[in-house]
Design a protein around this motif. Sequence first.
Motif, PDB file in Angstrom:
ATOM      1  N   ILE A 316       3.794   9.188 -21.998  1.00 59.15           N
ATOM      2  CA  ILE A 316       3.443  10.475 -21.384  1.00 59.15           C
ATOM      3  C   ILE A 316       3.175  10.280 -19.904  1.00 59.15           C
ATOM      4  O   ILE A 316       3.626  11.067 -19.057  1.00 59.15           O
ATOM      5  N   GLY A 317       2.417   9.230 -19.571  1.00 61.32           N
ATOM      6  CA  GLY A 317       2.120   8.971 -18.161  1.00 61.32           C
ATOM      7  C   GLY A 317       3.372   8.749 -17.345  1.00 61.32           C
ATOM      8  O   GLY A 317       3.508   9.257 -16.227  1.00 61.32           O
ATOM      9  N   GLU A 318       4.320   7.980 -17.897  1.00 58.63           N
ATOM     10  CA  GLU A 318       5.569   7.728 -17.183  1.00 58.63           C
ATOM     11  C   GLU A 318       6.341   9.016 -16.948  1.00 58.63           C
ATOM     12  O   GLU A 318       6.820   9.277 -15.825  1.00 58.63           O
ATOM     13  N   ARG A 319       6.490   9.817 -17.980  1.00 60.26           N
ATOM     14  CA  ARG A 319       7.280  11.034 -17.864  1.00 60.26           C
ATOM     15  C   ARG A 319       6.619  12.073 -16.961  1.00 60.26           C
ATOM     16  O   ARG A 319       7.284  12.725 -16.148  1.00 60.26           O
ATOM     17  N   LEU A 320       5.318  12.239 -17.103  1.00 62.87           N
ATOM     18  CA  LEU A 320       4.624  13.217 -16.257  1.00 62.87           C
ATOM     19  C   LEU A 320       4.657  12.801 -14.796  1.00 62.87           C
ATOM     20  O   LEU A 320       4.833  13.631 -13.904  1.00 62.87           O
ATOM     21  N   ALA A 321       4.477  11.508 -14.545  1.00 62.65           N
ATOM     22  CA  ALA A 321       4.524  11.022 -13.163  1.00 62.65           C
ATOM     23  C   ALA A 321       5.902  11.274 -12.555  1.00 62.65           C
ATOM     24  O   ALA A 321       6.015  11.683 -11.388  1.00 62.65           O
ATOM     25  N   HIS A 322       6.947  11.051 -13.336  1.00 65.56           N
ATOM     26  CA  HIS A 322       8.303  11.290 -12.845  1.00 65.56           C
ATOM     27  C   HIS A 322       8.523  12.773 -12.561  1.00 65.56           C
ATOM     28  O   HIS A 322       9.100  13.148 -11.526  1.00 65.56           O
ATOM     29  N   ALA A 323       8.058  13.627 -13.478  1.00 64.15           N
ATOM     30  CA  ALA A 323       8.222  15.066 -13.274  1.00 64.15           C
ATOM     31  C   ALA A 323       7.474  15.538 -12.032  1.00 64.15           C
ATOM     32  O   ALA A 323       7.964  16.378 -11.271  1.00 64.15           O
ATOM     33  N   THR A 324       6.291  14.988 -11.813  1.00 66.16           N
ATOM     34  CA  THR A 324       5.514  15.359 -10.634  1.00 66.16           C
ATOM     35  C   THR A 324       6.226  14.922  -9.355  1.00 66.16           C
ATOM     36  O   THR A 324       6.274  15.670  -8.370  1.00 66.16           O
ATOM     37  N   GLU A 325       6.773  13.713  -9.366  1.00 66.38           N
ATOM     38  CA  GLU A 325       7.494  13.228  -8.187  1.00 66.38           C
ATOM     39  C   GLU A 325       8.673  14.130  -7.843  1.00 66.38           C
ATOM     40  O   GLU A 325       8.925  14.435  -6.673  1.00 66.38           O
ATOM     41  N   LEU A 326       9.412  14.564  -8.850  1.00 65.79           N
ATOM     42  CA  LEU A 326      10.554  15.442  -8.612  1.00 65.79           C
ATOM     43  C   LEU A 326      10.118  16.772  -8.019  1.00 65.79           C
ATOM     44  O   LEU A 326      10.743  17.297  -7.080  1.00 65.79           O
ATOM     45  N   ALA A 327       9.029  17.339  -8.568  1.00 67.00           N
ATOM     46  CA  ALA A 327       8.540  18.619  -8.057  1.00 67.00           C
ATOM     47  C   ALA A 327       8.064  18.491  -6.614  1.00 67.00           C
ATOM     48  O   ALA A 327       8.309  19.368  -5.783  1.00 67.00           O
ATOM     49  N   ILE A 328       7.404  17.390  -6.295  1.00 67.03           N
ATOM     50  CA  ILE A 328       6.909  17.171  -4.931  1.00 67.03           C
ATOM     51  C   ILE A 328       8.076  16.972  -3.970  1.00 67.03           C
ATOM     52  O   ILE A 328       8.086  17.511  -2.860  1.00 67.03           O
ATOM     53  N   GLU A 329       9.073  16.192  -4.389  1.00 65.37           N
ATOM     54  CA  GLU A 329      10.226  15.959  -3.522  1.00 65.37           C
ATOM     55  C   GLU A 329      10.944  17.272  -3.194  1.00 65.37           C
ATOM     56  O   GLU A 329      11.350  17.503  -2.051  1.00 65.37           O
ATOM     57  N   GLU A 330      11.097  18.110  -4.190  1.00 64.28           N
ATOM     58  CA  GLU A 330      11.775  19.387  -3.981  1.00 64.28           C
ATOM     59  C   GLU A 330      10.999  20.280  -3.026  1.00 64.28           C
ATOM     60  O   GLU A 330      11.564  20.903  -2.124  1.00 64.28           O
ATOM     61  N   ALA A 331       9.673  20.342  -3.216  1.00 60.02           N
ATOM     62  CA  ALA A 331       8.848  21.201  -2.362  1.00 60.02           C
ATOM     63  C   ALA A 331       8.688  20.607  -0.967  1.00 60.02           C
ATOM     64  O   ALA A 331       8.631  21.339   0.027  1.00 60.02           O
TER      65      ALA A 331
END
Length: 386
Positions: A316-331
């Motif tokens: 869960i930590g790996e996947r959530l961290a990846h999802a957060t990174e993608l959202a931050i990169e986009e914004a």
Amino acid sequence: MKQIDDLVRGAVAYDDGLDLLAVAPAAEVDPALFAAVADAVARLARGGWQPAELHRAVVRRGGTDRPLLAHAVVDGIAGLLRRYDRKTVDDRWLDQADELAAKVWWSADARYVTELTARRRLDRISVVDDLVGLLVVLAELPSIEVLVPPPGSAPKRKPSVSRVDERLLDRVRALLAKAESTGYPAEAETYTAKAQELIARHAIDEALLAGREGGADVVPFARRIGVDHPYEGEKASLLSAVAGANRCHTVWSPDLGFTTVFGFDADIDAVDLLYTSLLVQAGRAMAKSEPPGGKAGRARLKAFRQSFLVAYAVRIGERLAHATELAIEEAAAASDLLPVLRSRDEQVRETMARVFPRTVRGRGSRVDSREGWESGREAADRATLN
């Protein structure tokens, strides 16, 4: 009343002390009992305990087998609030008390035991026994960090202003409820992913808005989230993973059964919602994949569950961290988001260091079941957020 104090402190044998209270005049014992409960609740409120936390601690330490303890501590909270003008009580304290339905229903403190006996349809000695038991539980609770000003010491306002949209939270709750109720992993993933998407977008928008406005009225805060047994360590790891992916930091207090989550209100709300939902989803997935129990398989089943939850938290930590990174990169590509996030992270860390100047890094949980580890990672892949 000295007999009550001696009994709570263990200066006399419990049964002997209870017998003394049973034969003592009710006109002396009953008012003293309620006063002792009210004073204990007031002491713990000054020592950092909030209503929901106090109620949970009592249930955790004895209220499951003796439900009157939980009811009586709520009455003690109501009696404490009656001492103060509501304008001097923090909103969060009032909200938690209201959630517990803490209201003064008895006619007079001196008649509390008598009216409680009639209300619960119990005999007086049983009620006295439970009230003394509650006093013993409350006496064992230590002072903790003051996160919310206790009653009587604060104006009726929140020190931080949250921009959490209740309508958005309702949508997130509805999506997570669907993820928890469906029996199809693909559907659960879709619902949970949509909930995470809403949370991530809202958190980034809130951070950018605070950055543009200077953020003077928005400060980091902390919230204690309960971590229940069994497998508290593994559940605390899951909570830490969810918190880390949502720009929060945690300190686990295993002896008290909660984790303190530090962050901004919107982010802590997200952590609370996601952790609760993912725990439900993990429990269901674990029940479907675990080996049979029984006497011979009890040790194997325990190792499986522990390893399952460790793997689930890691994945869960790996996947959530990846999802957060993608959202931050986009914004970040279209805004000055990164400096804002760095500044907010520094504020959160400073707040945590101020509340907990000394912390100890916890030991990792053992993984004794490969079957449990693999099943936990597979369940996390089905439940996690892209």
